[in-house]
Design a protein around this motif. Structure first.
Motif, mmCIF file in Angstrom:
data_model
loop_
_atom_site.group_PDB
_atom_site.id
_atom_site.type_symbol
_atom_site.label_atom_id
_atom_site.label_comp_id
_atom_site.label_asym_id
_atom_site.label_seq_id
_atom_site.Cartn_x
_atom_site.Cartn_y
_atom_site.Cartn_z
ATOM 1 N N THR A 26 -10.396 6.291 -1.624
ATOM 2 C CA THR A 26 -9.927 6.932 -2.856
ATOM 3 C C THR A 26 -9.831 8.447 -2.688
ATOM 4 O O THR A 26 -8.858 9.062 -3.142
ATOM 5 N N ILE A 27 -10.809 9.056 -2.023
ATOM 6 C CA ILE A 27 -10.784 10.507 -1.814
ATOM 7 C C ILE A 27 -9.598 10.908 -0.959
ATOM 8 O O ILE A 27 -8.859 11.838 -1.293
ATOM 9 N N THR A 28 -9.391 10.212 0.149
ATOM 10 C CA THR A 28 -8.277 10.569 1.036
ATOM 11 C C THR A 28 -6.937 10.339 0.359
ATOM 12 O O THR A 28 -6.008 11.127 0.549
ATOM 13 N N ARG A 29 -6.835 9.292 -0.450
ATOM 14 C CA ARG A 29 -5.572 9.035 -1.145
ATOM 15 C C ARG A 29 -5.254 10.141 -2.152
ATOM 16 O O ARG A 29 -4.122 10.601 -2.248
ATOM 17 N N VAL A 30 -6.271 10.604 -2.893
ATOM 18 C CA VAL A 30 -6.063 11.678 -3.867
ATOM 19 C C VAL A 30 -5.668 12.975 -3.160
ATOM 20 O O VAL A 30 -4.715 13.656 -3.569
ATOM 21 N N ILE A 31 -6.391 13.319 -2.089
ATOM 22 C CA ILE A 31 -6.065 14.551 -1.356
ATOM 23 C C ILE A 31 -4.676 14.458 -0.743
ATOM 24 O O ILE A 31 -3.892 15.414 -0.794
ATOM 25 N N PHE A 32 -4.342 13.313 -0.181
ATOM 26 C CA PHE A 32 -3.018 13.139 0.424
ATOM 27 C C PHE A 32 -1.921 13.282 -0.627
ATOM 28 O O PHE A 32 -0.904 13.943 -0.392
ATOM 29 N N ASP A 33 -2.124 12.687 -1.799
ATOM 30 C CA ASP A 33 -1.127 12.799 -2.871
ATOM 31 C C ASP A 33 -0.964 14.248 -3.338
ATOM 32 O O ASP A 33 0.152 14.694 -3.619
ATOM 33 N N ILE A 34 -2.073 14.988 -3.415
ATOM 34 C CA ILE A 34 -2.007 16.391 -3.828
ATOM 35 C C ILE A 34 -1.199 17.206 -2.821
ATOM 36 O O ILE A 34 -0.318 17.977 -3.184
ATOM 37 N N VAL A 35 -1.493 17.016 -1.530
ATOM 38 C CA VAL A 35 -0.783 17.773 -0.496
ATOM 39 C C VAL A 35 0.684 17.358 -0.431
ATOM 40 O O VAL A 35 1.573 18.193 -0.264
#
Length: 92
Positions: A26-35
Motif C-alpha cells: 500500500t505504501i509503495t502504491r501510494v508513493i508511486f501514484d504520487i510520483v
C-alpha cells in the motif's frame, strides 16, 4: 596520483523493509501514484504530498527515504538529476 590512492566506495547490501508485505504494497502504491501524477519530485515535495494524502504506514521522512531507495532497487522508480539546483528528483 590522488585518484589511485583512494579506495572505491563499498557495495551496499540490498534493503530489507521490516513491514508486513500488505503494508509495504500500500505504501509503495501510494508513493508511486504520487510520483506518477505529479511528475519528477524531490524528497521534500514527495513528503509534502504524502502528508496531504494522510498515509499511515510511514513513520517519518527518513522512513520514506528508505522506501524510495528500496523502490529504486526494485526499479519501480528512477532517479533523475536536476541541473538547476542541488536536489535530485524521483521519476517513475
Amino acid at each position: 596520483m590522488r585518484y589511485f590512492s583512494t579506495k572505491p566506495k563499498p557495495k551496499m547490501k540490498p534493503i530489507e523493509l521490516k513491514m508486513p508485505p500488505e503494508q509495504t504494497q500500500t505504501i509503495t502504491r501510494v508513493i508511486f501514484d504520487i510520483v506518477k501524477e505529479h511528475g519528477p519530485l524531490t524528497v521534500t515535495q514527495t513528503w509534502d504530498r504524502v502528508k496531504e494524502v494522510g498515509l499511515r504506514g510511514l513513520t517519518g521522512k527518513s522512513h520514506m527515504k528508505v522506501v524510495l531507495r528500496w523502490m529504486r532497487e526494485r526499479q519501480k522508480l528512477r532517479l533523475v538529476c536536476n541541473h538547476v539546483g542541488p536536489h535530485k528528483q524521483f521519476l517513475f
